[in-house]
Design an enzyme around this catalytic site. Sequence first.
Site, PDB file in Angstrom:
ATOM      1  N   GLY A  24       0.818  -1.202   0.000  1.00 19.29           N
ATOM      2  CA  GLY A  24       0.000   0.000   0.000  1.00 19.29           C
ATOM      3  C   GLY A  24       0.856   1.259   0.000  1.00 19.29           C
ATOM      4  N   CYS A  25       0.252   2.385  -0.381  1.00 20.85           N
ATOM      5  CA  CYS A  25       1.010   3.644  -0.512  1.00 20.85           C
ATOM      6  C   CYS A  25       1.467   4.160   0.843  1.00 20.85           C
ATOM      7  CB  CYS A  25       0.186   4.680  -1.260  1.00 20.85           C
ATOM      8  SG  CYS A  25      -1.470   4.953  -0.609  1.00 20.85           S
TER       9      CYS A  25
END
Length: 333
Positions: free
Chosen positions: A142-143
């Site tokens: 995930g970012c």
Amino acid sequence: MIRIGILGAAGYTGGELIRLLINYPMTEIVFANSESNAGNLVADVHEGLYGETDLRFTGDMPFDKVDVVFFCFGHGKSEAFLREHDVPENVRIIDLAQDFRLAPEEMLATQHPTPGAHDFVYGLPELNKSLVAEAKHVANPGCFATCIQLGLLPAARMKLIDSDVSVNAITGSTGAGQKPGATTHFSWRNNNMSIYKAFTHQHVPEIRQSLKQLQGRLDAAIDFIPYRGDFARGIFATEVVKTDKPLEEIVEGYKDFYRDAAFTHYVDKAIDLKQVVNTNKCLVHCDKYGDKLLITSCIDNLLKGAVGQAVQNMNIMFGLEETTGLKLKAGAF
């Protein structure tokens, strides 16, 4: 020549992935799948691509004609898709959703909605490069998780995370996806800030998983407060760790950890977001205030936080130089 398929190609991540791959020296996009846009020109949806590609979206998924397929679905759709479709065993998968980021044992420990066995490798190259190189299936991080982990991993290797870690991070509006919503509307987002999912963000379990992998255990909490920012792209994070270790030793540990990293760099002075936007870089910096270690880290959420890292993983999986197709210019002014 690497033959590529893209599922969910009409969203922000799909468009950014196409932008990278049409300029990549040795790839062919065989299909860009979007049921709702089938037959439409890609450039009519991703308008920054006018003049660069005549590719059209398709409703077809000819998996037998590709070497790798990127899943650019929303979260929760990848696992369901693989239950309903047969992707040939020889086709590599890079999944940008969160469905397979946790190891099976971590899924069970966190009551993940889709527990069970899978063979996806967690694709954070700074942590799992050798595993990614041998993998058929990779779960792209995930970012927020990427940015925060890259700030904390060297500290975990030095066994510094013995008490609760305070994390604050702000993200651009593209982190919320392309579909309009109340908190992405310009008149709401402009000149505004807000908190969401305080202490409960879905990226915390994968952060904990990686820290435990390096430190061997993790009894401390990761107290993460995410913010919506008044800008389009990028993530800027601060992580506070309590430790008596001298700053000089910590900095040397960080530099050593990232000495051979292709895109993550320790910087000796304070960093800012514009240094990484439109690149696949992560920059990290440390300061010390008494027994509090302040770590700052920043990335572009669509690139190092999503499709740039996915292409980096593809490069590793196919035995290519990590930086291939990813030597991008920061919008620093």
